[in-house]
Design a protein around this motif. Structure first.
Motif, PDB file in Angstrom:
ATOM      1  N   GLN A   5       8.872  -9.309  -1.080  1.00 42.09           N
ATOM      2  CA  GLN A   5       7.428  -9.311  -0.845  1.00 42.09           C
ATOM      3  C   GLN A   5       7.036  -8.127   0.030  1.00 42.09           C
ATOM      4  OE1 GLN A   5       5.510 -12.863  -0.949  1.00 42.09           O
ATOM      5  NE2 GLN A   5       3.977 -12.481   0.624  1.00 42.09           N
ATOM      6  N   ALA A   6       6.020  -7.405  -0.390  1.00 41.09           N
ATOM      7  CA  ALA A   6       5.667  -6.200   0.357  1.00 41.09           C
ATOM      8  C   ALA A   6       4.297  -5.681  -0.047  1.00 41.09           C
ATOM      9  CB  ALA A   6       6.704  -5.103   0.109  1.00 41.09           C
ATOM     10  N   MET A   7       3.722  -4.903   0.837  1.00 38.14           N
ATOM     11  CA  MET A   7       2.577  -4.076   0.485  1.00 38.14           C
ATOM     12  C   MET A   7       3.157  -2.708   0.145  1.00 38.14           C
ATOM     13  SD  MET A   7      -0.699  -2.908   2.811  1.00 38.14           S
ATOM     14  CE  MET A   7      -1.275  -4.575   3.052  1.00 38.14           C
ATOM     15  N   LYS A  12      -0.659   1.969   0.425  1.00 35.36           N
ATOM     16  CA  LYS A  12      -1.186   2.383   1.733  1.00 35.36           C
ATOM     17  C   LYS A  12      -1.694   3.828   1.667  1.00 35.36           C
ATOM     18  CE  LYS A  12       2.274  -0.541   3.981  1.00 35.36           C
ATOM     19  NZ  LYS A  12       3.501  -0.549   4.800  1.00 35.36           N
ATOM     20  N   ALA A 107       0.224  -5.219  -4.475  1.00 29.13           N
ATOM     21  CA  ALA A 107       0.994  -6.168  -3.659  1.00 29.13           C
ATOM     22  C   ALA A 107       2.119  -6.758  -4.491  1.00 29.13           C
ATOM     23  CB  ALA A 107       0.101  -7.279  -3.127  1.00 29.13           C
ATOM     24  N   ASN A 133      -4.432 -15.698   6.967  1.00 30.44           N
ATOM     25  CA  ASN A 133      -3.704 -16.126   5.780  1.00 30.44           C
ATOM     26  C   ASN A 133      -3.984 -15.331   4.512  1.00 30.44           C
ATOM     27  OD1 ASN A 133      -2.506 -18.704   6.957  1.00 30.44           O
ATOM     28  ND2 ASN A 133      -4.694 -19.022   7.329  1.00 30.44           N
ATOM     29  N   ALA A 134      -5.015 -14.556   4.491  1.00 30.37           N
ATOM     30  CA  ALA A 134      -5.447 -13.918   3.241  1.00 30.37           C
ATOM     31  C   ALA A 134      -4.320 -13.132   2.573  1.00 30.37           C
ATOM     32  CB  ALA A 134      -6.634 -13.003   3.509  1.00 30.37           C
ATOM     33  N   LEU A 135      -4.480 -12.905   1.305  1.00 30.71           N
ATOM     34  CA  LEU A 135      -3.399 -12.320   0.515  1.00 30.71           C
ATOM     35  C   LEU A 135      -3.041 -10.905   0.968  1.00 30.71           C
ATOM     36  CD1 LEU A 135      -1.627 -13.112  -1.907  1.00 30.71           C
ATOM     37  CD2 LEU A 135      -3.187 -11.824  -3.337  1.00 30.71           C
ATOM     38  N   ILE A 136      -4.042 -10.095   1.227  1.00 28.01           N
ATOM     39  CA  ILE A 136      -3.786  -8.715   1.661  1.00 28.01           C
ATOM     40  C   ILE A 136      -4.545  -8.490   2.967  1.00 28.01           C
ATOM     41  CG2 ILE A 136      -3.981  -6.274   1.075  1.00 28.01           C
ATOM     42  CD1 ILE A 136      -4.104  -7.171  -1.883  1.00 28.01           C
ATOM     43  N   ARG A 137      -3.818  -8.147   4.011  1.00 27.59           N
ATOM     44  CA  ARG A 137      -4.441  -7.994   5.331  1.00 27.59           C
ATOM     45  C   ARG A 137      -4.034  -6.686   5.999  1.00 27.59           C
ATOM     46  NH1 ARG A 137      -1.530 -12.293   7.835  1.00 27.59           N
ATOM     47  NH2 ARG A 137      -0.533 -12.626   5.826  1.00 27.59           N
ATOM     48  N   ILE A 138      -4.981  -6.110   6.697  1.00 30.56           N
ATOM     49  CA  ILE A 138      -4.688  -4.931   7.504  1.00 30.56           C
ATOM     50  C   ILE A 138      -5.231  -5.185   8.904  1.00 30.56           C
ATOM     51  CG2 ILE A 138      -5.055  -2.466   7.824  1.00 30.56           C
ATOM     52  CD1 ILE A 138      -5.387  -2.207   4.830  1.00 30.56           C
ATOM     53  N   ALA A 139      -4.309  -5.244   9.843  1.00 32.61           N
ATOM     54  CA  ALA A 139      -4.704  -5.570  11.226  1.00 32.61           C
ATOM     55  C   ALA A 139      -4.830  -4.315  12.047  1.00 32.61           C
ATOM     56  CB  ALA A 139      -3.684  -6.496  11.837  1.00 32.61           C
TER      57      ALA A 139
ATOM     58  N   GLY B 147       0.639 -14.009   2.138  1.00 32.55           N
ATOM     59  CA  GLY B 147       0.038 -12.706   1.945  1.00 32.55           C
ATOM     60  C   GLY B 147       0.934 -11.567   2.400  1.00 32.55           C
ATOM     61  N   VAL B 148       0.498 -10.380   2.101  1.00 34.89           N
ATOM     62  CA  VAL B 148       1.143  -9.181   2.614  1.00 34.89           C
ATOM     63  C   VAL B 148       0.192  -8.536   3.603  1.00 34.89           C
ATOM     64  CG1 VAL B 148       2.512  -8.785   0.554  1.00 34.89           C
ATOM     65  CG2 VAL B 148       0.242  -7.798   0.703  1.00 34.89           C
ATOM     66  N   TYR B 149       0.739  -7.875   4.592  1.00 39.51           N
ATOM     67  CA  TYR B 149      -0.137  -7.299   5.598  1.00 39.51           C
ATOM     68  C   TYR B 149       0.420  -5.982   6.114  1.00 39.51           C
ATOM     69  CZ  TYR B 149       3.221  -9.073   9.000  1.00 39.51           C
ATOM     70  OH  TYR B 149       4.364  -9.317   9.704  1.00 39.51           O
ATOM     71  N   ALA B 150      -0.457  -5.229   6.676  1.00 39.31           N
ATOM     72  CA  ALA B 150      -0.067  -3.957   7.276  1.00 39.31           C
ATOM     73  C   ALA B 150      -0.775  -3.821   8.611  1.00 39.31           C
ATOM     74  CB  ALA B 150      -0.446  -2.793   6.361  1.00 39.31           C
ATOM     75  N   VAL B 151      -0.143  -3.125   9.513  1.00 42.47           N
ATOM     76  CA  VAL B 151      -0.726  -2.883  10.825  1.00 42.47           C
ATOM     77  C   VAL B 151      -1.081  -1.410  10.921  1.00 42.47           C
ATOM     78  CG1 VAL B 151      -0.356  -2.966  13.315  1.00 42.47           C
ATOM     79  CG2 VAL B 151       0.622  -4.742  11.842  1.00 42.47           C
ATOM     80  N   GLY B 152      -2.305  -1.115  11.284  1.00 39.18           N
ATOM     81  CA  GLY B 152      -2.724   0.271  11.401  1.00 39.18           C
ATOM     82  C   GLY B 152      -2.471   0.816  12.799  1.00 39.18           C
TER      83      GLY B 152
END
Lengths: 139, 198
Positions: A5-7, A12, A107, A133-139, B147-152
């Motif tokens: 599992q990965a983005m 990116k 994804a 929880n969302a499927l694709i997240r960028i923090a 989900g998948v996530y990325a940190v900026g």
């Protein structure tokens, strides 16, 4: 051969380039068998090791009910659930890709184990559309 | 006739899991000299259900026999001197359609069952003809992906510029006019050293 599992890294990069337009582009989800190799290095949808079974068409399902918003400092994208009705499918993972942008990978999902339907519904229930929880997240 | 047991341990011993609700439906001995219409049992899926459809007989004809949404189903001894309609069992875990008979004809016998299915279709007889006997099993699955996530990250920046050499200098000459207070070292004091004894 494995599904991790990965983005995808390419996704990116493409975000910086403004390639993907959520809310406008068409996103699809394709299912893969356990023999597939998918992960951060996946750049584009391919039919290699894609699921073959009753009720499943190569390329997978189109995702709908897209939600693109933010919560706190986290931006996220989510989709509605998708179902292959009355299908006979064995799948180990999935690839979400942008059908409007040369099928570029978005994804990679790892189901953790083979998931099997037999003349029944194969349902992917998306996580809650929030910052946690969302499927694709960028923090 | 139906029996329902609700609540912790209220059901008979050895019936289903401890604390589970139990519904038992017995449809037995429905008979007619003439004809019997459709026999239908529809049960919800939230409780453990056992359905017995047994001994449904008619000298004339019997309509369709349908059981939907049960956990354990036993459809047995359905017979007609005339014709017997379809026997249809849906969404069951354990299914035993057996002894379905008709002197005339028997319609289709269909079992559509879910996951972990035991389907035994036996003793389907007719003096006349029997329609299709079909057992269909199905299994549905729901996948719950995370989900998948990325940190900026924002990197550190370096800011540089030319040195401003136009500002007015504020340096001063060192004041070397102050009176010195140094003295010569006194080297005439009496020494007090002694020779060390051998």
């Amino acid at each position: 051969m494995a599904i991790t599992q990965a983005m995808p890294t390419s996704f990116k990069v493409e975000l910086f380039g403004g390639v993907h337009v959520f809310g406008t582009d068409t996103f699809k989800i394709a299912l893969y068998t356990s023999t597939a190799t998918l992960g951060a290095g996946t750049t584009v949808y391919a039919t290699t090791n894609e699921v073959v079974g009753t009720g499943y068409t190569a390329g997978g399902n189109t995702l709908t009910a897209e939600v693109t918003t933010s919560g706190g400092t986290t931006a996220f994208v989510d989709f509605g659930d998708t179902t292959w009705v009355s299908s006979t499918i064995t799948a180990r993972g999935a690839l979400i890709y942008n059908a409007s942008k040369s099928n570029k990978a978005v994804a990679v999902l790892d189901f953790g184990a083979d998931k099997v339907s037999s003349s029944g519904d194969f349902v992917i229930q998306m996580p809650t559309a929030d910052a946690t929880n969302a499927l694709i997240r960028i923090a | 006739m139906a029996y329902q047991y609700t609540g912790w341990g209220s059901g008979p011993w050895s019936r289903s899991a401890w604390g589970s609700d139990t519904v038992e439906v017995d449809l037995v001995g429905v008979e007619a000299t003439g004809a019997i219409g459709d026999v239908t049992v529809v049960i919800g899926t939230s409780v453990n259900v056992t359905v017995y459809v047994d001994g449904v007989e008619a000298v004339g004809a019997i309509g369709d026999v349908t059981v939907v949404n049960s956990t354990t189903i036993s459809v047995t001894g359905i017979s007609a001197t005339g014709e017997l309609g379809n026997v249809y069992v849906s969404l069951a875990t354990i299914v035993y359609p057996s002894g379905v008979e008709g002197v005339g004809s028997v319609g289709n016998v269909t079992v559509v069952a879910g996951i972990r299915v035991v389907a035994a279709v036996t003793g389907v007889d007719a003096v006349g003809s029997i329609g299709n006997v079909t057992v269909i099993t199905f299994r549905s699955v729901t996948v719950l992906p995370s989900g998948v996530y990325a940190v900026g990250y924002i990197g550190q920046v370096q800011i540089w510029s030319f040195i401003n050499d136009n500002q007015t200098p504020n340096w001063q000459n060192v004041n070397d006019t102050e009176v010195s207070n140094w003295q010569a070292v006194n080297d005439i004091q009496t020494s007090n050293w002694q020779q060390v004894a051998a």
